[in-house]
Design a protein around this motif. Structure first.
Motif, mmCIF file in Angstrom:
data_model
loop_
_atom_site.group_PDB
_atom_site.id
_atom_site.type_symbol
_atom_site.label_atom_id
_atom_site.label_comp_id
_atom_site.label_asym_id
_atom_site.label_seq_id
_atom_site.Cartn_x
_atom_site.Cartn_y
_atom_site.Cartn_z
ATOM 1 N N UNK A 122 -1.391 9.232 -1.311
ATOM 2 C CA UNK A 122 -1.265 8.996 0.128
ATOM 3 C C UNK A 122 -2.449 9.570 0.889
ATOM 4 N N UNK A 123 -3.100 10.582 0.319
ATOM 5 C CA UNK A 123 -4.248 11.205 0.989
ATOM 6 C C UNK A 123 -5.439 10.243 0.994
ATOM 7 N N UNK A 124 -5.602 9.476 -0.061
ATOM 8 C CA UNK A 124 -6.676 8.467 -0.107
ATOM 9 C C UNK A 124 -6.417 7.382 0.937
ATOM 10 N N UNK A 142 0.862 -1.182 0.000
ATOM 11 C CA UNK A 142 0.000 0.000 0.000
ATOM 12 C C UNK A 142 0.897 1.229 0.000
ATOM 13 N N UNK A 143 0.401 2.291 -0.548
ATOM 14 C CA UNK A 143 1.209 3.491 -0.651
ATOM 15 C C UNK A 143 1.342 4.154 0.713
ATOM 16 N N UNK A 144 2.399 4.925 0.827
ATOM 17 C CA UNK A 144 2.667 5.588 2.102
ATOM 18 C C UNK A 144 1.559 6.584 2.423
ATOM 19 N N UNK A 145 1.067 6.531 3.649
ATOM 20 C CA UNK A 145 0.076 7.499 4.107
ATOM 21 C C UNK A 145 0.692 8.415 5.142
ATOM 22 N N UNK A 146 -0.156 9.121 5.861
ATOM 23 C CA UNK A 146 0.297 10.017 6.919
ATOM 24 C C UNK A 146 -0.177 9.486 8.259
ATOM 25 N N UNK A 147 0.720 9.526 9.230
ATOM 26 C CA UNK A 147 0.351 9.184 10.592
ATOM 27 C C UNK A 147 -0.841 10.058 10.972
ATOM 28 N N UNK A 163 -9.736 18.359 0.305
ATOM 29 C CA UNK A 163 -10.837 17.611 -0.292
ATOM 30 C C UNK A 163 -10.507 16.122 -0.372
ATOM 31 N N UNK A 164 -9.297 15.788 -0.839
ATOM 32 C CA UNK A 164 -8.910 14.376 -0.946
ATOM 33 C C UNK A 164 -8.825 13.713 0.418
ATOM 34 N N UNK A 165 -8.336 14.435 1.417
ATOM 35 C CA UNK A 165 -8.224 13.892 2.768
ATOM 36 C C UNK A 165 -9.578 13.497 3.341
ATOM 37 N N UNK A 166 -10.628 14.206 2.937
ATOM 38 C CA UNK A 166 -11.946 13.991 3.553
ATOM 39 C C UNK A 166 -12.971 13.391 2.593
ATOM 40 N N UNK A 167 -12.500 12.946 1.417
ATOM 41 C CA UNK A 167 -13.417 12.296 0.479
ATOM 42 C C UNK A 167 -12.947 10.900 0.094
ATOM 43 N N UNK A 168 -11.625 10.668 0.078
ATOM 44 C CA UNK A 168 -11.097 9.366 -0.294
ATOM 45 C C UNK A 168 -11.128 9.093 -1.788
ATOM 46 N N UNK A 169 -11.411 10.110 -2.611
ATOM 47 C CA UNK A 169 -11.430 9.906 -4.052
ATOM 48 C C UNK A 169 -10.031 9.640 -4.580
#
Length: 499
Positions: free
Chosen positions: A401-403, A226-231, A275-281
């Motif tokens: 990573x935002x998704x 999986x791609x790197x996300x944010x803590x 927007x991406x952080x809170x939509x998951x698109x």
């Protein structure tokens, strides 16, 4: 002097071998190597002749080769196959152009096919002199060797030079191709597998390839990545808090050389991130958004905050439309962006680029990954040289990573099921379970650690019931003044100890 020399006929003229007089064919050449034998074949049911070089100089060898080619082409004609020799590159271009004309792919997918052909497919399916291989020279064994070659591609000396300097990026701020992973992910290889199988299957359908080639990458030894996300703790907070400074061009993000477009671009990227952080698109899905696809301030039963509903176009990865219910943060980001965006008509792109089309409308937004990664690199976080660009495992972050962060946050909160989340994100339940198993485990911690308590026996339940009746009677007498304080508390204490 004759153009054809040493002409020799076989099978009643169906097979003719000859040599060319090079003094006639290439009169300006100073010297000539030993002449090559050519073959002229007559295939029943086909007009004209097929004339090709055998690339051999010894007659006996040329005859055996020409005879086998005659038999092969006769069989191909009976099966309705093409008798023209197609190279891998020639067929790929024909296949690619036909899919473009038919509208098979979205623009991003078409770019992917072109990029991977130029980078990998064209390189591997070529001869030692860099010419493209004939389709009928590609055996299953040779095709299977693609995977080992592909996995080690970025470890070769030539690829290392390409990473440090890419001639195609002359004049650009960054000249390297440093974002390619040395070992490709299993998902990447599976996408290449699918593309190559489509190419070879189409070659069979067109009658250009007489053997079946089916690509299959071995999944053994490779784990889905999986791609790197944010803590979702400190990293997430730092990421979001720095957006205001980036958007307003202050603090460490201050710059006197920014023009009006650059400032608008920063504002757009800031709202795009939220927007991406809170939509998951997916990034590609967000790029396809028009204002007509957005419904703002949608009510949710039992909730005070409003959300946005976004229609995802079928011209995206999954090829079908779906409606995404965002979090309130995405609704807020869209409303704030709409206030300052110069393009808010129903048919305008929500996220747009600097260029305009013939009608004066802003074009679709381009790739924002470079800008996003520059933003991450500039963030001050725990003294890291590259800020938030890399996660703790050294994996480079991107807009995708935002998704990943959205999915992690929703699962950690425990307010959505894996099934509902998969529908909203447009992926399979198995993908959620595979990539976010560590979060799902935390979400189900109570169920996982719950133990079955031993059921009390009827004798024990009777004793408890008797104690409860005795305590109730003591309470009645205490209130009636028939028991002292010390007597009542002693009875209550003995009853609790017994329970």
């Amino acid at each position: 002097m004759a153009f054809y020399e040493n002409r020799r006929e076989h099978y009643g003229g169906a097979l003719v071998l000859f040599q060319r007089n090079l003094a006639v064919a290439v009169p300006n050449a100073q010297t000539h190597r030993q002449p090559t034998w050519y073959m002229r074949l007559k295939i029943g049911g086909r007009k004209g002749y097929i004339t090709r070089s055998t690339k051999l100089t010894v007659y006996e060898d040329a005859y055996e080769y020409a005879k086998s080619e005659l038999l092969r082409l006769q069989q191909a004609a009976r099966l309705g196959h093409s008798l023209d020799e197609y190279t891998f590159e020639k067929h790929w271009h024909d296949w690619y152009e036909r899919n473009l004309r038919n509208g098979t792919w979205a623009d991003e997918r078409a770019r992917w096919h072109k990029m991977y052909f130029n980078r990998y497919f064209k390189d591997y399916f070529s001869n030692s002199d860099s010419s493209s291989m004939l389709l009928n020279d590609i055996t299953s064994q040779y095709a299977a060797g693609y995977w080992d070659w592909r996995k080690s591609y970025w470890s070769t000396e030539s690829a290392a030079r390409l990473q440090s300097y890419n001639p195609k990026r002359r004049g650009a701020k960054t000249r390297g191709t440093a974002n390619a992973k040395k070992l490709p992910a299993l998902k990447t290889l599976q996408m290449e597998q699918s593309a190559l199988n489509q190419i070879f299957y189409d070659a069979m359908e067109q009658g250009r390839m007489q053997q079946i080639v089916k690509m299959r990458v071995a999944a053994k030894g490779q784990t889905p990545s999986r791609r790197a996300g944010f803590d979702t703790g400190s990293e997430y907070l730092v990421l979001v808090r720095n957006l205001r400074s980036y958007r307003d061009c202050v603090g460490r993000f201050a710059s006197e050389g920014l023009n009006a477009w650059h400032k608008l671009h920063r504002a757009q990227l800031s709202h795009f991130i939220m927007f991406l952080l809170h939509s998951g698109l997916r990034v590609g899905e967000a790029r396809q958004m028009r204002w007509s696809d957005v419904k703002l301030d949608e009510e949710v039963d039992g909730e005070d905050e409003r959300i946005a509903e976004v229609r995802v176009s079928k011209a995206t990865k999954k090829g079908q439309a779906r409606f995404v219910q965002t979090q309130p943060g995405a609704n807020k980001a869209l409303k704030e962006w709409q206030k300052i965006s110069p393009h808010t008509e129903k048919n305008d792109w929500v996220w747009f680029g600097q260029q305009h089309d013939a009608d004066g409308k802003a074009t679709q937004i381009g790739d924002l990954n470079k800008s996003f990664q520059q933003y991450l690199r500039a963030i001050d976080f725990e003294g890291r040289q590259d800020g938030l660009l890399y996660d703790r495992d050294g994996d480079r972050r991107s807009l995708y990573s935002l998704r990943h962060t959205y999915a992690t946050m929703r699962l950690e909160r425990g307010d959505v099921s894996v099934y509902d989340l998969s529908i909203n994100m447009g992926c399979k339940v198995k993908q959620i379970e595979t990539h976010y198993s560590h979060v799902v485990s935390k979400q189900r911690r109570q169920q996982i650690t719950r133990t079955n308590r031993k059921k009390k026996s009827s004798a024990t339940e009777g004793a408890v019931l008797q104690d409860d009746t005795f305590l109730a009677e003591a309470m009645r007498r205490y209130k009636a003044g028939e028991l002292s304080d010390d007597a009542f508390f002693a009875i209550a204490k003995s009853s609790n100890a017994a329970g």
